[in-house]
Design a protein around this motif. Structure first.
Motif, PDB file in Angstrom:
ATOM      1  N   PHE A 154       0.847  -1.188   0.000  1.00 15.43           N
ATOM      2  CA  PHE A 154       0.000   0.000   0.000  1.00 15.43           C
ATOM      3  C   PHE A 154       0.882   1.238   0.000  1.00 15.43           C
ATOM      4  N   ASN A 155       0.415   2.274  -0.683  1.00 12.06           N
ATOM      5  CA  ASN A 155       1.123   3.542  -0.638  1.00 12.06           C
ATOM      6  C   ASN A 155       0.772   4.236   0.673  1.00 12.06           C
ATOM      7  N   PRO A 156       1.774   4.465   1.542  1.00 12.44           N
ATOM      8  CA  PRO A 156       1.468   5.003   2.871  1.00 12.44           C
ATOM      9  C   PRO A 156       0.918   6.425   2.842  1.00 12.44           C
ATOM     10  N   ALA A 157       1.017   7.104   1.710  1.00 13.54           N
ATOM     11  CA  ALA A 157       0.619   8.512   1.672  1.00 13.54           C
ATOM     12  C   ALA A 157      -0.837   8.706   1.269  1.00 13.54           C
ATOM     13  N   HIS A 158      -1.534   7.612   0.905  1.00 16.90           N
ATOM     14  CA  HIS A 158      -2.930   7.762   0.484  1.00 16.90           C
ATOM     15  C   HIS A 158      -3.839   6.923   1.353  1.00 16.90           C
ATOM     16  N   ARG A 159      -5.105   7.358   1.475  1.00 17.70           N
ATOM     17  CA  ARG A 159      -6.074   6.575   2.226  1.00 17.70           C
ATOM     18  C   ARG A 159      -6.324   5.246   1.527  1.00 17.70           C
ATOM     19  N   ILE A 160      -6.714   4.246   2.343  1.00 18.65           N
ATOM     20  CA  ILE A 160      -6.932   2.915   1.785  1.00 18.65           C
ATOM     21  C   ILE A 160      -8.001   2.952   0.705  1.00 18.65           C
ATOM     22  N   ILE A 161      -9.095   3.670   0.965  1.00 20.04           N
ATOM     23  CA  ILE A 161     -10.209   3.614   0.020  1.00 20.04           C
ATOM     24  C   ILE A 161      -9.873   4.339  -1.279  1.00 20.04           C
ATOM     25  N   ASP A 162      -9.014   5.359  -1.216  1.00 21.52           N
ATOM     26  CA  ASP A 162      -8.618   6.037  -2.445  1.00 21.52           C
ATOM     27  C   ASP A 162      -7.801   5.122  -3.339  1.00 21.52           C
ATOM     28  N   GLN A 163      -7.006   4.266  -2.686  1.00 26.31           N
ATOM     29  CA  GLN A 163      -6.228   3.313  -3.479  1.00 26.31           C
ATOM     30  C   GLN A 163      -7.142   2.221  -4.020  1.00 26.31           C
ATOM     31  N   HIS A 164      -8.176   1.905  -3.228  1.00 28.66           N
ATOM     32  CA  HIS A 164      -9.133   0.879  -3.629  1.00 28.66           C
ATOM     33  C   HIS A 164      -9.889   1.307  -4.883  1.00 28.66           C
ATOM     34  N   PHE A 216     -11.255   5.041   5.227  1.00 31.42           N
ATOM     35  CA  PHE A 216     -10.785   6.419   5.233  1.00 31.42           C
ATOM     36  C   PHE A 216      -9.556   6.601   6.111  1.00 31.42           C
ATOM     37  N   ARG A 217      -9.043   5.476   6.621  1.00 31.45           N
ATOM     38  CA  ARG A 217      -7.790   5.572   7.377  1.00 31.45           C
ATOM     39  C   ARG A 217      -6.607   5.400   6.436  1.00 31.45           C
ATOM     40  N   TYR A 218      -5.446   5.749   6.956  1.00 32.43           N
ATOM     41  CA  TYR A 218      -4.214   5.524   6.206  1.00 32.43           C
ATOM     42  C   TYR A 218      -3.690   4.133   6.538  1.00 32.43           C
ATOM     43  N   PRO A 219      -2.908   3.535   5.642  1.00 32.11           N
ATOM     44  CA  PRO A 219      -2.459   2.153   5.872  1.00 32.11           C
ATOM     45  C   PRO A 219      -1.811   1.907   7.235  1.00 32.11           C
ATOM     46  N   HIS A 220      -1.083   2.892   7.765  1.00 33.30           N
ATOM     47  CA  HIS A 220      -0.400   2.616   9.033  1.00 33.30           C
ATOM     48  C   HIS A 220      -1.365   2.632  10.207  1.00 33.30           C
ATOM     49  N   GLN A 221      -2.604   3.053   9.957  1.00 38.92           N
ATOM     50  CA  GLN A 221      -3.552   3.154  11.066  1.00 38.92           C
ATOM     51  C   GLN A 221      -4.357   1.883  11.280  1.00 38.92           C
ATOM     52  N   VAL A 222      -4.151   0.851  10.462  1.00 34.96           N
ATOM     53  CA  VAL A 222      -4.844  -0.415  10.686  1.00 34.96           C
ATOM     54  C   VAL A 222      -3.811  -1.521  10.877  1.00 34.96           C
ATOM     55  N   SER A 223      -4.263  -2.653  11.449  1.00 35.56           N
ATOM     56  CA  SER A 223      -3.312  -3.719  11.755  1.00 35.56           C
ATOM     57  C   SER A 223      -2.918  -4.491  10.499  1.00 35.56           C
ATOM     58  N   GLY A 224      -1.905  -5.340  10.627  1.00 28.09           N
ATOM     59  CA  GLY A 224      -1.398  -6.098   9.487  1.00 28.09           C
ATOM     60  C   GLY A 224      -2.456  -6.996   8.875  1.00 28.09           C
ATOM     61  N   GLY A 225      -3.208  -7.689   9.729  1.00 29.40           N
ATOM     62  CA  GLY A 225      -4.241  -8.598   9.228  1.00 29.40           C
ATOM     63  C   GLY A 225      -5.346  -7.833   8.519  1.00 29.40           C
TER      64      GLY A 225
END
Lengths: 401, 550
Positions: B103-113, B149-158
């Motif tokens: 995941f690109n750490p600079a973008h929200r998860i859903i934007d990458q989705h 709407f969180r950034y990748p580092h804000q959720v756990s690995g799983g």
């Protein structure tokens, strides 16, 4: 206005040619992926490259065929082209030599070496030889004012414009041989720059690794001090300190040079500190450092045996760059009159002394090239060092295919 | 069923040292619509390369030299770049091993989705966002409406791994390639991700290639299994048949790995002085308490396995024992004598007695030193041997760890395989001639065959030298094979402890039970049975229903 229109017209024509190239290439090769998957911008790039190449060849042809005064317009251009080809050939031969002479390891090294790196190595080698054997190679002394010889003989040794075959690079404004001074300049400028860079790395590297390993308040104190030093523009700061130093040194010119080494080393060591600390912080968290700490190793072993070997790649790259900066700083200081003191030959001073000849560039390019000789020597070394550093970085970081 | 993907006689080569070396030697592969194929093998077998080749792609410095890849009538090796661009992401998707790195750490998860569906013109941005939330709910991500709407580092690995699976699903592809999606996760998280992936693949009838080195995992996921070894196909069969009747010798050896079991040693006499005794340790990082009153004993010649999921305080306990993180309270005794809590205050002798083997051999060995230097340093530092004596001792140690000394002593760590590096780590610990070794997840980064070799080596060394081990792991199969006693940890506390035989026999503490039942078994029905038992069979659909009601 019409010039802009011409440029736009040429670019549009290139774009059309690019499209044509891609189309024709795809047709002729029967859809090879190279042409099929080529984007229009890439095709445009190829065409522009070819156009520029043709323009260079055409200009060079003009430079060889025209006569004065038109040829003066192309004088430096011709010099650049011929110099480039000469050095490329020399680098190629040097690499060929390296590939056939030496141990198996060195042969392999030369086999994988790009031409730029072999050019850089070759140039640095020549500079080093010149600097070490300056006393043997140089035909005259660096301070020697030649008796009975005119001042300001233009370089080139062409009697038609006042040149002399005895002084192929001419003489300066008080009748000293420029070739000899250039050779001695390698000794002074490069030697002092090298010593200064080494000192800067010793100070900055040691303190940086220390800050990274120990952390805490020591790291805070060192880092903030460096921040303060870096906040002051370095050349102005150096000038200021050099002014103070010249008051201290009085008429002792050797002492002033010593102060200059210290001042530039300290100022440049701030940059090295930042790098060493940043690299060190990443290495310190590794498990092998933890293992060494748990073994009971001392600080010296940790820094020099565990951390330093892993930081050599970025430090080496920085060394090359830093060397160039230090070297240019010394040249600038000398140009401003507070660096290496006359009568010692120094490239920066030489540029300053002969600077007024630049005005001759339009109608007497040979005369104008006198100050450019020293400037060219500086530029060439800078480029060579950077080529070598790029290559080392490429090798040590394992950016291989 | 109709054929979706056909790879015929694929040969792949990689470039190193100016020559092309074979990676895949003429492997065939085919996949029907909606079918899941498991691709297994040890590292270096060419699984990932094969998976990427199924997309008509290869990494830099790698080329497909021969063969054909046919995806639904399209020859991927001959297709133009534009045609492949239209296909990848839309009809073929890829889920990488490390979602955190992908995941690109600079973008929200859903934007990458939403980028994929919008680029391919499948959905508008708002439709795609709505769809993403539904997928998140189906994949049992908590708070599906907002998590994107969180950034990748804000959720756990799983969670990130599931978000990546959702992303792969965003265009409803016909084929997804999963490249070891659960290898980096611990058992309890792994279950959730596995169940989510399986559900969603079934629901949308997506075909998948599932790449892993964990047999038990592939048994849950795949309809058919293909085994690769060094670029050659070993065998292919239906999952059940493969599990019950493996044909090739290599496959049998893979199956047999999980059988390794060391006999349990008799319980120690209660009055014996333990080698290491941890008494009421409390520790904190800054203001956050991470260990509460942890106590256990480790006796001579015994192995104590410390088990728990990530964040349970296993490694912190090890850091307390070594003195890297001085505990706030409690006592650590060695041979009945209290050790200074900070490692800097311990003397050379005390430091020598406690050695550590790390999880990641890559970071535990200085990459700029040769094997001889790495092992030689403790020999010189503790034993005072120099020159020829030192070299002889290093050779002995290399012998002990079953590596030929003359071939390895001058190599750099980067010239060794993962298992060999881990052996060097063991040799470095042995060089200090300690009584006690902490093994921190030493096998979890290794393939099963290699891991088994390491475990056997450790068991042998223990028997020969009467060593004590503290064995930190989250893999209960490892515990079963090597431990004498087990300490189960959760949230910085010891939940349960006792001899291994007791621990694997009910009744358990509920947490131990959860851990035990989460270990994948080599039974293809295991996951379904387990989920049914836990009553979370269709939570995904239930969550979507609930979300729609709201």
């Amino acid at each position: 206005m019409s010039v802009w229109l011409q440029i736009i017209g040429v670019l549009v024509a290139c774009l059309a040619l690019g499209w044509l190239l891609r189309f024709a290439g795809e047709r002729v090769t029967g859809g090879r992926p190279f042409f099929r998957d080529m984007s229009l911008s890439v095709a445009f790039g190829y065409v522009v490259a070819v156009v520029v190449l043709i323009w260079i060849i055409w200009s060079y042809y003009l430079a060889r065929t025209l006569v004065a005064p038109e040829v003066n317009k192309y004088f430096f251009f011709r010099l650049a082209i011929e110099g480039f080809l000469l050095f490329a050939a020399a680098a190629w031969l040097f690499r060929l030599l390296g590939r056939s002479v030496g141990t198996a390891g060195s042969k392999k090294l030369f086999r994988q070496m790009p031409l730029t790196a072999s050019f850089g190595l070759f140039t640095i080698l020549i500079y080093a030889l010149l600097a070490i054997f300056a006393g043997v190679i140089a035909p005259h002394g660096q301070e020697q004012i030649l008796q009975g010889v005119a001042a300001n003989i233009p370089p080139g040794g062409d009697p038609a414009i006042g040149g002399s075959a005895d002084y192929p690079l001419g003489t300066d404004q008080i009748g000293r041989d420029i070739l000899s001074r250039l050779i001695y300049g390698a000794q002074n400028t490069v030697g002092i720059a090298f010593a200064t860079t080494c000192l800067a790395f010793f100070i900055g590297g040691t303190l940086g690794f220390l800050a990274a390993t120990l952390g805490g308040w020591l790291d805070q104190i060192l880092s903030r001090t460096v921040d303060v030093l870096m906040a002051i523009p370095s050349l102005i700061f150096a000038l200021l300190l050099m002014t103070i130093a010249s008051a201290w040194a009085g008429s002792e010119k050797g002492l002033l040079t010593f102060y200059m080494v210290i001042i530039i080393a300290v100022i440049d060591s701030t940059r090295v500190f930042r790098l060493a600390r940043a690299v060190g912080v990443n290495i310190v968290v590794m498990d092998y450092i933890e293992a060494a700490k748990l073994r009971g190793e001392g600080l010296t072993y940790l820094i020099f045996k565990e951390i330093l070997p892993n930081a050599t790649a970025p430090l080496l790259a920085e060394f090359g760059l830093r060397f160039c900066f230090v070297f240019l700083t010394i040249a600038s200081l000398s140009f401003l009159g507070v660096g290496i003191q006359p009568p010692l030959a120094d490239w920066g001073t030489m540029v300053r002394d002969l600077a007024q000849f630049i005005n001759f560039a339009a109608f007497a390019p040979r005369v104008a090239s006198a100050p450019l000789l020293a400037a060219g020597a500086i530029a060439l070394l800078t480029v060579a060092v950077n080529f070598v550093v790029d290559w080392m970085l490429h090798r040590t970081t394992g950016l291989k295919e | 069923m109709s054929r979706l993907l056909t790879m015929k006689d694929v040969w792949i080569e990689g470039r190193s040292d100016e020559t092309w070396n074979p990676i895949i030697n003429g492997v065939d592969l085919h996949l029907d619509k909606g079918e899941v194929l498991g691709l297994i093998g040890e590292s270096g077998a060419g699984k990932s390369t094969m998976g990427l080749a199924a997309m008509g792609f290869c990494r830099d410095g790698v080329r497909i030299s021969k063969g054909s890849v046919d995806f639904d009538g399209i020859n991927l090796l001959k297709a133009s770049a534009a045609r492949k661009r239209a296909l990848l992401g839309k009809r073929i998707a890829y889920v990488a091993q490390s979602a955190a790195a992908s995941f690109n750490p600079a973008h929200r998860i859903i934007d990458q989705h939403t980028e994929g569906p919008v680029q391919h013109g499948v959905m508008s941005k708002s439709e795609s966002e709505r769809d993403a939330m539904e997928l998140y709910a189906k994949l049992r991500l908590p708070d599906p409406e907002n998590i994107g709407f969180r950034y990748p580092h804000q959720v756990s690995g799983g969670q990130l791994q599931r978000a990546m699976t959702a992303m792969a699903m965003s265009c409803r592809p016909d084929l997804i390639i999963f490249d070891e999606p659960t290898t980096a996760l611990d058992v309890t998280t792994q279950i959730e991700v596995l169940a989510s992936i399986r559900d969603i693949v079934e629901q949308f009838g997506t075909a998948a290639i599932y790449i892993t080195h964990d047999l038990a995992v592939v048994a849950q996921m795949a309809d058919r299994i293909k085994v690769l070894l060094k670029g050659d196909e070993v065998e292919t069969a239906e999952t059940r048949q493969m599990l019950s009747h493996p044909k090739a010798e290599y496959t049998k050896s893979l199956w047999a790995v999980r059988e390794f079991k060391r006999p349990q040693k008799p319980a120690v006499h209660t009055s014996a002085t333990p080698v290491v005794s941890v008494q009421g340790i409390t520790a904190a990082y800054g203001k956050i308490n991470v260990l509460h009153d942890v106590s256990f004993d480790i006796h001579e010649g015994r192995t104590v396995a410390v088990v728990g999921e990530s964040g349970s305080g296993k490694s912190t306990t090890a850091r307390c024992i070594t003195g890297l993180l001085p505990p706030r309270g409690g006592v650590i005794e060695f041979d009945g004598v209290a050790l200074p809590l900070d490692y800097r205050k311990r003397n050379k002798h005390q430091l020598r007695q406690v050695q550590m083997i790390y999880q990641m051999a890559d970071t535990a060995l200085n990459p700029r030193k040769t094997i001889g230097e790495i092992i030689g340093r403790p020999v010189e530092f503790y034993m005072g041997l120099k020159g020829r004596d030192k070299r002889r001792r290093v050779e002995e140690l290399l012998d002990e760890i079953e590596l030929p000394a003359d071939r390895y002593i001058d190599r750099l760590p980067s010239e060794l395989s993962g298992g060999q590096k881990q052996r060097i780590g063991i040799a470095r610990a042995l060089a200090a001639e300690p009584k006690f070794i902490i093994c921190d997840e030493v096998t979890s980064a290794l393939d099963q065959l290699v891991a088994e070799g390491i475990l056997k080596l450790l068991a042998r060394l223990q028997d020969e030298r009467n060593l004590s081990y503290m064995f930190i792991t989250h893999d209960l199969a490892t515990v079963r094979s090597i431990a004498d006693e087990v300490v189960v940890m959760k949230d910085g506390e010891v939940v349960e402890q006792g001899p291994k035989t007791d621990m694997f026999r009910p009744p358990h503490h509920p947490y131990t039970d959860l851990l035990l039942s989460s270990v994948p078994e080599m039974n293809p029905d295991w996951l379904s049975t387990l989920l049914a038992e836990r009553g979370i069979d269709n939570i995904g659909d239930a969550a979507v229903g609930k979300m729609n009601q709201e």
